[in-house]
Design a protein around this motif. Structure first.
Motif, PDB file in Angstrom:
ATOM      1  N   SER A 161       0.844  -1.208   0.000  1.00 52.33           N
ATOM      2  CA  SER A 161       0.000   0.000   0.000  1.00 52.33           C
ATOM      3  C   SER A 161       0.871   1.246   0.000  1.00 52.33           C
ATOM      4  O   SER A 161       0.551   2.235  -0.673  1.00 52.33           O
ATOM      5  N   CYS A 162       1.976   1.205   0.735  1.00 56.54           N
ATOM      6  CA  CYS A 162       2.890   2.349   0.775  1.00 56.54           C
ATOM      7  C   CYS A 162       3.488   2.641  -0.595  1.00 56.54           C
ATOM      8  O   CYS A 162       3.697   3.798  -0.946  1.00 56.54           O
ATOM      9  N   VAL A 163       3.764   1.586  -1.368  1.00 54.72           N
ATOM     10  CA  VAL A 163       4.290   1.790  -2.724  1.00 54.72           C
ATOM     11  C   VAL A 163       3.324   2.664  -3.521  1.00 54.72           C
ATOM     12  O   VAL A 163       3.722   3.621  -4.184  1.00 54.72           O
ATOM     13  N   LEU A 164       2.035   2.355  -3.430  1.00 48.85           N
ATOM     14  CA  LEU A 164       1.041   3.121  -4.181  1.00 48.85           C
ATOM     15  C   LEU A 164       0.815   4.506  -3.577  1.00 48.85           C
ATOM     16  O   LEU A 164       0.849   5.512  -4.281  1.00 48.85           O
ATOM     17  N   VAL A 165       0.582   4.561  -2.283  1.00 43.50           N
ATOM     18  CA  VAL A 165       0.185   5.814  -1.634  1.00 43.50           C
ATOM     19  C   VAL A 165       1.291   6.866  -1.679  1.00 43.50           C
ATOM     20  O   VAL A 165       1.014   8.054  -1.844  1.00 43.50           O
ATOM     21  N   PHE A 166       2.549   6.433  -1.560  1.00 43.75           N
ATOM     22  CA  PHE A 166       3.643   7.407  -1.554  1.00 43.75           C
ATOM     23  C   PHE A 166       4.375   7.491  -2.890  1.00 43.75           C
ATOM     24  O   PHE A 166       4.926   8.530  -3.214  1.00 43.75           O
ATOM     25  N   GLY A 167       4.360   6.431  -3.663  1.00 45.12           N
ATOM     26  CA  GLY A 167       5.019   6.469  -4.964  1.00 45.12           C
ATOM     27  C   GLY A 167       4.122   6.974  -6.076  1.00 45.12           C
ATOM     28  O   GLY A 167       4.591   7.576  -7.037  1.00 45.12           O
ATOM     29  N   PHE A 168       2.820   6.731  -5.939  1.00 39.12           N
ATOM     30  CA  PHE A 168       1.850   7.096  -6.978  1.00 39.12           C
ATOM     31  C   PHE A 168       0.577   7.647  -6.332  1.00 39.12           C
ATOM     32  O   PHE A 168      -0.508   7.080  -6.499  1.00 39.12           O
ATOM     33  N   PRO A 169       0.680   8.743  -5.597  1.00 32.08           N
ATOM     34  CA  PRO A 169      -0.465   9.237  -4.817  1.00 32.08           C
ATOM     35  C   PRO A 169      -1.647   9.735  -5.636  1.00 32.08           C
ATOM     36  O   PRO A 169      -2.745   9.862  -5.106  1.00 32.08           O
ATOM     37  N   ASP A 170      -1.453   9.984  -6.924  1.00 33.90           N
ATOM     38  CA  ASP A 170      -2.533  10.535  -7.744  1.00 33.90           C
ATOM     39  C   ASP A 170      -3.417   9.480  -8.406  1.00 33.90           C
ATOM     40  O   ASP A 170      -4.467   9.809  -8.934  1.00 33.90           O
ATOM     41  N   VAL A 171      -3.011   8.217  -8.400  1.00 30.51           N
ATOM     42  CA  VAL A 171      -3.792   7.195  -9.090  1.00 30.51           C
ATOM     43  C   VAL A 171      -4.972   6.734  -8.233  1.00 30.51           C
ATOM     44  O   VAL A 171      -4.934   6.822  -6.999  1.00 30.51           O
ATOM     45  N   PRO A 172      -6.032   6.267  -8.853  1.00 28.09           N
ATOM     46  CA  PRO A 172      -7.216   5.831  -8.101  1.00 28.09           C
ATOM     47  C   PRO A 172      -6.926   4.776  -7.029  1.00 28.09           C
ATOM     48  O   PRO A 172      -7.497   4.822  -5.946  1.00 28.09           O
TER      49      PRO A 172
END
Length: 186
Positions: free
Chosen positions: A74-85
């Motif tokens: 989840s951290c990969v998405l939330v901090f690496g790609f915060p703009d994606v759905p």
């Protein structure tokens, strides 16, 4: 003779379709995505570090389980790609909660079998898609549940409270370090 010709044509088509199927494995030859800037990489690292630190520290302080293996992803998405759905708070919270709930229900209804964990994962994917709360890391929650066989409080600790802490850190951190707003929607 005409029949044999039709038969040969049918088997030739079947072979061609199998060849085309395996040919797809080659891919589209698309270019790799652009490289991330050093700043983006460092900020993503720091965000993941802070979020898991907060969760683990609270876990140790209050002697309650808050760490869930899928939170790292989840951290990969939330901090690496915060703009994606997939990175939006509603997706993180509801995705984790629904997937854990489905995993627990399937475990209780069907027991720990190879096919019941498959039902749990497939159902979690479908429900997240149906509710527009898809969060890919949450798809592993049913598997984690089948491996650990937790009780119903797993929905609160670590699932719900851990996801809330992750979202709170993401809200503070992403809005502090990025010019764009986080979240894009609730």
């Amino acid at each position: 003779m005409l029949r044999q010709s039709n038969s040969d044509t049918g088997s030739t088509r079947k072979r061609a379709s199998w060849i085309n199927f395996f040919y797809k494995f080659k891919g589209d030859n698309s270019k790799l995505p652009p490289k991330h800037s050093a700043r983006a990489i460092i900020f993503a690292w720091l965000g993941g570090f802070l979020a898991i630190s907060a969760i683990a520290l609270l876990c140790n302080t209050f002697s309650v389980a808050l760490v869930l293996g899928s939170f790292g992803a989840s951290c990969v998405l939330v901090f690496g790609f915060p703009d994606v759905p997939f990175s939006q708070p509603r997706n993180v919270l509801a995705g984790h909660f629904l997937s854990s709930f489905i995993g627990l229900v399937c475990l209780r209804l069907f027991g720990a079998t190879w096919w019941s964990v498959a039902i749990a994962v497939g159902t979690a994917i479908s429900v997240m898609m149906l509710t527009r709360t898809t969060h890919p890391p949450a798809g592993s929650n049913p598997v984690i549940i089948y491996l650990t066989k937790p009780v119903w409080t797993f929905l609160l600790f670590p699932t719900l409270f851990g996801a809330i802490i992750l979202i709170l850190v993401a809200l503070l951190y992403n809005n502090f370090t990025h010019e764009s707003r986080y979240p894009k929607y609730w």
